[in-house]
Scaffold this motif. Structure first.
Motif, PDB file in Angstrom:
ATOM      1  N   ASP A   1      10.597 -22.169   8.520  1.00 36.43           N
ATOM      2  CA  ASP A   1      11.981 -21.697   8.555  1.00 36.43           C
ATOM      3  C   ASP A   1      12.535 -21.535   7.142  1.00 36.43           C
ATOM      4  O   ASP A   1      13.192 -20.529   6.836  1.00 36.43           O
ATOM      5  N   SER A   2      12.259 -22.511   6.290  1.00 31.60           N
ATOM      6  CA  SER A   2      12.718 -22.425   4.908  1.00 31.60           C
ATOM      7  C   SER A   2      12.016 -21.294   4.163  1.00 31.60           C
ATOM      8  O   SER A   2      12.627 -20.572   3.374  1.00 31.60           O
ATOM      9  N   ALA A   3      10.720 -21.130   4.427  1.00 30.89           N
ATOM     10  CA  ALA A   3       9.976 -20.033   3.793  1.00 30.89           C
ATOM     11  C   ALA A   3      10.583 -18.689   4.171  1.00 30.89           C
ATOM     12  O   ALA A   3      10.797 -17.820   3.309  1.00 30.89           O
ATOM     13  N   LEU A   4      10.882 -18.516   5.452  1.00 28.01           N
ATOM     14  CA  LEU A   4      11.444 -17.244   5.909  1.00 28.01           C
ATOM     15  C   LEU A   4      12.812 -16.996   5.288  1.00 28.01           C
ATOM     16  O   LEU A   4      13.149 -15.859   4.951  1.00 28.01           O
ATOM     17  N   PHE A   5      13.614 -18.044   5.137  1.00 28.61           N
ATOM     18  CA  PHE A   5      14.911 -17.905   4.468  1.00 28.61           C
ATOM     19  C   PHE A   5      14.740 -17.293   3.085  1.00 28.61           C
ATOM     20  O   PHE A   5      15.441 -16.351   2.702  1.00 28.61           O
ATOM     21  N   HIS A   6      13.803 -17.835   2.300  1.00 27.41           N
ATOM     22  CA  HIS A   6      13.614 -17.350   0.930  1.00 27.41           C
ATOM     23  C   HIS A   6      13.022 -15.938   0.905  1.00 27.41           C
ATOM     24  O   HIS A   6      13.396 -15.113   0.066  1.00 27.41           O
ATOM     25  N   TYR A   7      12.098 -15.643   1.804  1.00 30.94           N
ATOM     26  CA  TYR A   7      11.564 -14.278   1.884  1.00 30.94           C
ATOM     27  C   TYR A   7      12.675 -13.278   2.209  1.00 30.94           C
ATOM     28  O   TYR A   7      12.748 -12.195   1.619  1.00 30.94           O
ATOM     29  N   LYS A   8      13.515 -13.634   3.171  1.00 28.58           N
ATOM     30  CA  LYS A   8      14.585 -12.724   3.587  1.00 28.58           C
ATOM     31  C   LYS A   8      15.628 -12.547   2.490  1.00 28.58           C
ATOM     32  O   LYS A   8      16.118 -11.437   2.256  1.00 28.58           O
ATOM     33  N   ARG A   9      15.965 -13.642   1.816  1.00 26.56           N
ATOM     34  CA  ARG A   9      16.949 -13.511   0.740  1.00 26.56           C
ATOM     35  C   ARG A   9      16.413 -12.639  -0.382  1.00 26.56           C
ATOM     36  O   ARG A   9      17.130 -11.793  -0.935  1.00 26.56           O
ATOM     37  N   ALA A  10      15.143 -12.825  -0.723  1.00 24.75           N
ATOM     38  CA  ALA A  10      14.532 -11.986  -1.758  1.00 24.75           C
ATOM     39  C   ALA A  10      14.603 -10.517  -1.364  1.00 24.75           C
ATOM     40  O   ALA A  10      14.905  -9.648  -2.199  1.00 24.75           O
ATOM     41  N   TYR A  11      14.337 -10.226  -0.092  1.00 24.24           N
ATOM     42  CA  TYR A  11      14.375  -8.835   0.365  1.00 24.24           C
ATOM     43  C   TYR A  11      15.787  -8.258   0.303  1.00 24.24           C
ATOM     44  O   TYR A  11      15.993  -7.129  -0.164  1.00 24.24           O
ATOM     45  N   GLU A  12      16.776  -9.019   0.770  1.00 22.84           N
ATOM     46  CA  GLU A  12      18.155  -8.520   0.769  1.00 22.84           C
ATOM     47  C   GLU A  12      18.633  -8.249  -0.655  1.00 22.84           C
ATOM     48  O   GLU A  12      19.307  -7.238  -0.913  1.00 22.84           O
ATOM     49  N   LEU A  13      18.303  -9.135  -1.588  1.00 27.22           N
ATOM     50  CA  LEU A  13      18.673  -8.910  -2.979  1.00 27.22           C
ATOM     51  C   LEU A  13      17.903  -7.740  -3.584  1.00 27.22           C
ATOM     52  O   LEU A  13      18.451  -6.962  -4.367  1.00 27.22           O
TER      53      LEU A  13
ATOM     54  N   TYR B   1      10.366  -0.525  -6.280  1.00 31.65           N
ATOM     55  CA  TYR B   1       9.272  -1.449  -6.583  1.00 31.65           C
ATOM     56  C   TYR B   1       9.495  -2.833  -5.968  1.00 31.65           C
ATOM     57  O   TYR B   1       8.664  -3.337  -5.214  1.00 31.65           O
ATOM     58  N   THR B   2      10.625  -3.446  -6.282  1.00 30.28           N
ATOM     59  CA  THR B   2      10.883  -4.806  -5.818  1.00 30.28           C
ATOM     60  C   THR B   2      11.046  -4.859  -4.311  1.00 30.28           C
ATOM     61  O   THR B   2      10.560  -5.781  -3.645  1.00 30.28           O
ATOM     62  N   GLU B   3      11.727  -3.861  -3.755  1.00 36.55           N
ATOM     63  CA  GLU B   3      11.926  -3.825  -2.299  1.00 36.55           C
ATOM     64  C   GLU B   3      10.590  -3.697  -1.576  1.00 36.55           C
ATOM     65  O   GLU B   3      10.363  -4.355  -0.555  1.00 36.55           O
ATOM     66  N   ALA B   4       9.697  -2.869  -2.094  1.00 37.00           N
ATOM     67  CA  ALA B   4       8.396  -2.684  -1.449  1.00 37.00           C
ATOM     68  C   ALA B   4       7.600  -3.984  -1.435  1.00 37.00           C
ATOM     69  O   ALA B   4       6.975  -4.333  -0.429  1.00 37.00           O
ATOM     70  N   HIS B   5       7.611  -4.712  -2.548  1.00 37.40           N
ATOM     71  CA  HIS B   5       6.919  -6.008  -2.586  1.00 37.40           C
ATOM     72  C   HIS B   5       7.529  -6.975  -1.572  1.00 37.40           C
ATOM     73  O   HIS B   5       6.810  -7.699  -0.873  1.00 37.40           O
ATOM     74  N   ALA B   6       8.864  -7.002  -1.504  1.00 36.50           N
ATOM     75  CA  ALA B   6       9.535  -7.909  -0.574  1.00 36.50           C
ATOM     76  C   ALA B   6       9.198  -7.552   0.869  1.00 36.50           C
ATOM     77  O   ALA B   6       9.021  -8.440   1.718  1.00 36.50           O
ATOM     78  N   LEU B   7       9.089  -6.275   1.168  1.00 41.06           N
ATOM     79  CA  LEU B   7       8.705  -5.835   2.514  1.00 41.06           C
ATOM     80  C   LEU B   7       7.285  -6.283   2.848  1.00 41.06           C
ATOM     81  O   LEU B   7       7.009  -6.718   3.971  1.00 41.06           O
ATOM     82  N   CYS B   8       6.386  -6.180   1.878  1.00 40.52           N
ATOM     83  CA  CYS B   8       5.009  -6.652   2.097  1.00 40.52           C
ATOM     84  C   CYS B   8       4.985  -8.150   2.378  1.00 40.52           C
ATOM     85  O   CYS B   8       4.244  -8.614   3.251  1.00 40.52           O
ATOM     86  N   ASN B   9       5.794  -8.906   1.639  1.00 33.23           N
ATOM     87  CA  ASN B   9       5.833 -10.359   1.849  1.00 33.23           C
ATOM     88  C   ASN B   9       6.307 -10.699   3.258  1.00 33.23           C
ATOM     89  O   ASN B   9       5.735 -11.564   3.929  1.00 33.23           O
ATOM     90  N   LEU B  10       7.362 -10.031   3.707  1.00 34.72           N
ATOM     91  CA  LEU B  10       7.875 -10.279   5.052  1.00 34.72           C
ATOM     92  C   LEU B  10       6.860  -9.847   6.103  1.00 34.72           C
ATOM     93  O   LEU B  10       6.645 -10.545   7.106  1.00 34.72           O
ATOM     94  N   GLY B  11       6.237  -8.695   5.885  1.00 36.56           N
ATOM     95  CA  GLY B  11       5.236  -8.225   6.834  1.00 36.56           C
ATOM     96  C   GLY B  11       4.087  -9.201   6.978  1.00 36.56           C
ATOM     97  O   GLY B  11       3.627  -9.492   8.090  1.00 36.56           O
ATOM     98  N   LEU B  12       3.625  -9.735   5.847  1.00 39.72           N
ATOM     99  CA  LEU B  12       2.506 -10.673   5.886  1.00 39.72           C
ATOM    100  C   LEU B  12       2.901 -11.975   6.591  1.00 39.72           C
ATOM    101  O   LEU B  12       2.090 -12.561   7.317  1.00 39.72           O
ATOM    102  N   PHE B  13       4.142 -12.398   6.385  1.00 44.62           N
ATOM    103  CA  PHE B  13       4.612 -13.612   7.064  1.00 44.62           C
ATOM    104  C   PHE B  13       4.503 -13.440   8.581  1.00 44.62           C
ATOM    105  O   PHE B  13       3.977 -14.326   9.277  1.00 44.62           O
TER     106      PHE B  13
END
Length: 319
Positions: A207-219, A227-239
């Motif tokens: 739950d905490s991991a997902l919070f940080h992944y989601k916050r990174a994506y929103e920012l 560039y940054t958004e694409a990386h954040a999307l990959c991180n969420l997808g992999l989760f």
């Protein structure tokens, strides 16, 4: 573990690549910085190059534009050029007056060493990165540059992750997060959020991991819409992929694919194609999987990214 969220206001300019220098406002340093943040690296390099030709430029501004050229070349995958400009900072005759610029240049070279290990599998490069980052931290603390301190903590933490030192790396990222939040450094929050999430996921704190992944994506969506958004999307997808939620994973991976193809950035292309290949293999859609494996391997070979070249080849041979 989560940290309080700071509401950050970002004022970004919108500049097209065909504008003339005279069409910009007078504060070129702010413009070059904003262009870099937006991922408009070639335009940022162009403006910085014009300013460096100014015969009346101060030593401080020379160092600033040299640094921005190095940073922009690094993110546009021109690593040799980035190294040239970081080293030009270190050899500048007045660098002794500016410990913060010395720290940033040392960080830049250390980061390039890390990428040499991560992207190109140069085995000795990781060991070379560590003392450079240690020196960067010395000058960051000497100049009280909070953004640089946070950035060094992030990169040093990522090396600790590689070495399996999860608790130590998490301590780095948490300290970096606190500094970045206090300094309203959005990029620093994103970097440390992503790696904090990875450590928390490793520790089973989902739950905490997902919070940080989601916050990174929103920012990332607000700060840098490519560039940054694409990386954040990959991180969420992999989760979600790792939790066998293939429908949600596909949504994130496909969005990362579209952004990476528009940007035509090798690392993000390789990353999104690799995850899509894995996804479609899991879904028994072999034709789609082979399509992304083939495209990804071609890019990895062209760019010389040994990590992805090996990953694509290994995945293909095991399936």
């Amino acid at each position: 573990m989560t940290l309080p969220f700071a509401t950050l206001l970002l004022t970004l300019i919108s500049c097209s690549s065909n504008q003339n220098p005279t069409e910009y406002a007078s504060d070129y340093k702010e413009i070059v910085t904003d262009l870099f943040i937006q991922g408009n690296w070639n335009e940022s390099i162009r403006i910085a190059s014009i300013e460096l030709r100014n015969p009346n430029i101060s030593a401080h501004d020379q160092l600033f534009y040299l640094l921005k050229k190095g940073e922009n070349f690094r993110f546009s995958e021109k690593y040799d050029s980035a190294d040239v400009y970081f080293n030009r900072i270190l050899s500048h005759p007045e660098i002794h007056k500016y410990p913060n610029f010395k720290g940033w240049a040392l960080y830049g070279i250390g980061d390039l060493k890390y990428l040499s290990w991560s992207y190109f599998k140069v085995e000795e490069a990781l060991d070379q990165a560590i003392p450079l980052l240690d020196s960067a931290m010395f000058y960051a603390e000497k100049s009280k540059d909070q953004s640089l301190i946070s950035q060094v903590l992030y990169r040093s933490g990522s090396i600790l992750q590689i070495q399996g030192e999860v608790e130590k790396s998490l301590a780095n990222f948490n300290r970096g997060l606190e500094i970045s939040i206090n300094a309203a450094d959005t990029a620093g929050i994103i970097r440390n959020d992503i790696h904090t999430a990875s450590d928390l996921e490793e520790l089973g704190q989902l739950d905490s991991a997902l919070f940080h992944y989601k916050r990174a994506y929103e920012l990332a969506k607000k700060l840098n819409k490519n560039y940054t958004e694409a990386h954040a999307l990959c991180n969420l997808g992999l989760f979600y992929f790792d939790r066998n939620d293939f429908e949600t994973a596909e949504e994130f991976f496909k969005r990362a694919q579209y952004i990476s193809e528009e940007l035509n950035h090798g690392i993000i292309l390789c990353r999104s194609y690799y995850y899509l290949a894995r996804l479609y293999t899991a879904l028994n859609e072999d034709e789609l999987s082979e399509k992304f494996l083939t495209k990804g391997l071609e890019i990895a070979k062209k760019k010389g990214y040994k990590n992805y070249e090996n990953a694509f080849a290994s995945f293909s041979s095991n399936n």
